[in-house]
Design an enzyme around this catalytic site. Sequence first.
Site, mmCIF file in Angstrom:
data_model
loop_
_atom_site.group_PDB
_atom_site.id
_atom_site.type_symbol
_atom_site.label_atom_id
_atom_site.label_comp_id
_atom_site.label_asym_id
_atom_site.label_seq_id
_atom_site.Cartn_x
_atom_site.Cartn_y
_atom_site.Cartn_z
ATOM 1 N N SER A 141 39.619 27.681 33.415
ATOM 2 C CA SER A 141 38.394 26.933 33.130
ATOM 3 C C SER A 141 37.875 27.297 31.744
ATOM 4 O O SER A 141 37.664 28.473 31.451
ATOM 5 C CB SER A 141 37.342 27.272 34.188
ATOM 6 O OG SER A 141 36.097 26.762 33.786
ATOM 7 N N GLY A 142 37.648 26.289 30.904
ATOM 8 C CA GLY A 142 37.244 26.525 29.513
ATOM 9 C C GLY A 142 35.993 27.362 29.346
ATOM 10 O O GLY A 142 35.932 28.250 28.494
ATOM 11 N N CYS A 161 27.115 30.376 42.423
ATOM 12 C CA CYS A 161 27.152 29.289 43.392
ATOM 13 C C CYS A 161 26.410 29.650 44.671
ATOM 14 O O CYS A 161 25.899 28.787 45.351
ATOM 15 C CB CYS A 161 28.600 28.941 43.736
ATOM 16 S SG CYS A 161 29.700 29.154 42.371
ATOM 17 N N GLN A 195 38.866 33.819 36.136
ATOM 18 C CA GLN A 195 38.138 34.999 35.660
ATOM 19 C C GLN A 195 39.018 35.960 34.860
ATOM 20 O O GLN A 195 38.507 36.869 34.201
ATOM 21 C CB GLN A 195 37.523 35.766 36.847
ATOM 22 C CG GLN A 195 36.368 35.042 37.508
ATOM 23 C CD GLN A 195 35.106 34.991 36.653
ATOM 24 O OE1 GLN A 195 34.901 35.802 35.747
ATOM 25 N NE2 GLN A 195 34.247 34.034 36.929
HETATM 26 C C1 PLP Z 1 33.975 29.488 37.711
HETATM 27 C C2 PLP Z 1 35.131 29.603 38.625
HETATM 28 C C3 PLP Z 1 35.766 28.461 39.124
HETATM 29 C C4 PLP Z 1 35.268 27.072 38.843
HETATM 30 O O1 PLP Z 1 35.485 26.654 37.525
HETATM 31 P P1 PLP Z 1 34.648 25.418 36.962
HETATM 32 O O2 PLP Z 1 35.276 25.125 35.635
HETATM 33 O O3 PLP Z 1 33.239 25.877 36.838
HETATM 34 O O4 PLP Z 1 34.830 24.288 37.915
HETATM 35 C C5 PLP Z 1 36.864 28.627 39.942
HETATM 36 N N1 PLP Z 1 37.326 29.856 40.246
HETATM 37 C C6 PLP Z 1 36.740 30.972 39.784
HETATM 38 C C7 PLP Z 1 37.304 32.307 40.147
HETATM 39 C C8 PLP Z 1 35.625 30.895 38.968
HETATM 40 O O5 PLP Z 1 35.035 31.993 38.517
#
Ligand code: PLP
Length: 395
Positions: free
Chosen positions: A199-200, A324, A179
């Site tokens: 995460s992309g 989630c 984040q």
């Molecule tokens: C979205 C998120 C993830 C998971 O990432 P994905 O690419 O969707 O698997 C992990 N940690 C945090 C803090 C997130 O916001």
Amino acid sequence: MYIYADWAATAPMSQTAIHAMEDIMENVYGNPSSLHRIGQKAAEYLLQARMDAAEAIGADFKDIYFTSGGSEADNQALVSAAQFGKIRGKTQIISTTIEHHAILHTLNKLKKEGFEITLVDVEPNGIVDAKKIEDAISEKTALVTVMFANNEIGTIQPIREIGEICKKHQVVFHTDAVQAVGHVPINVKEMNIDMLSLSGHKFRGPKGVGILYANKKVPLTNIIEGGAQERGKRAGTENLAAIVGMVAALKETVTNLEERAQKTAALRDRLIQGLSTIEHSALNGDAKKRLPGNVNFCFEGIEGESLLLLLDHKNIAASSGSACTSGSLDPSHVLLAIGRPHEVAHGSLRLTFTEDLTEEDIDYMIKTTKEVVEYLRGMSPVWDELQKGELKHVI
Ligand SMILES: *Cc1c(COP(=O)(O)O)cnc(C)c1O
């Protein structure tokens, strides 16, 4: 007009990332492991992406591993550090109560395998006290993992301080920075971070691709076995288009970061100010030490879910807690961790956005949220009881 205020769930893709991916899909179809020119062209793009990604976070390019996303990076980081700890007799892992489920569920799995998991509480402002992390460290500590910024309430953790503590005690330090990227400056070397997950799709790249940064302190354990891709640590033919698209978005998002963050924070503060005028509402998380584009409120006497549906109807895409957990009736573990009672934790609203919004958009969000909260309270039996004094206000 439609206001997309759910960037913490996923971000719309940037044009630069889309074009970079189109170029790869049309022109660079080779397998980077092939020895012919078609394969080697792909290998060159892969190397360039690795070097650019490394530069964006102050890392060495040999410490960048491409994964299928933030979740996989988190899983691999934790499992690797646990495995490496175990062979040295270190079986304790320290984390916090507000981590993402990719961390918490992996910790649960490790607990079943015999690891001792210490979850440090956060303060009521949603920030962990670095001193409490230090106090939890023992001779048995294999890993400290603390998220950079929280995905629900946006609070930014004292990562630099925790990095120093871990360095002092020679403990491996991982941070889930999913984040934080593009919103807060990150430099893994300066911050003494040993492992970091990205995460992309949270910074305008494609979904299904991420990065695990891991320096040489911890040998990685494979989560996916097979070919020798990613220096033998992550098997599977590289998704080059997604990798190149993600890195294009990453380069873009770390450019002019301070200026964009300042603009976004001004919009955030205007929104916080406006929503605070709703009676029996409370901002979740520290007002200042939070992501520039994160606002999270609790409203007494209403359900988060109904609030979202009505806001969607009024052309605002928002979220209640994390993507989630919405859809389940469990209140957010993050809101419970900062001390919100169950009944209030259900009535939360998360608005996450960037500098593309205008002050008019913010004012529309304030006005609409006020109307919707008032409307829902008008039909809420709980609100009625609160009004009659049969139930006590908690905020
Ligand atoms: C979205 C998120 C993830 C998971 O990432 P994905 O690419 O969707 O698997 C992990 N940690 C945090 C803090 C997130 O916001």
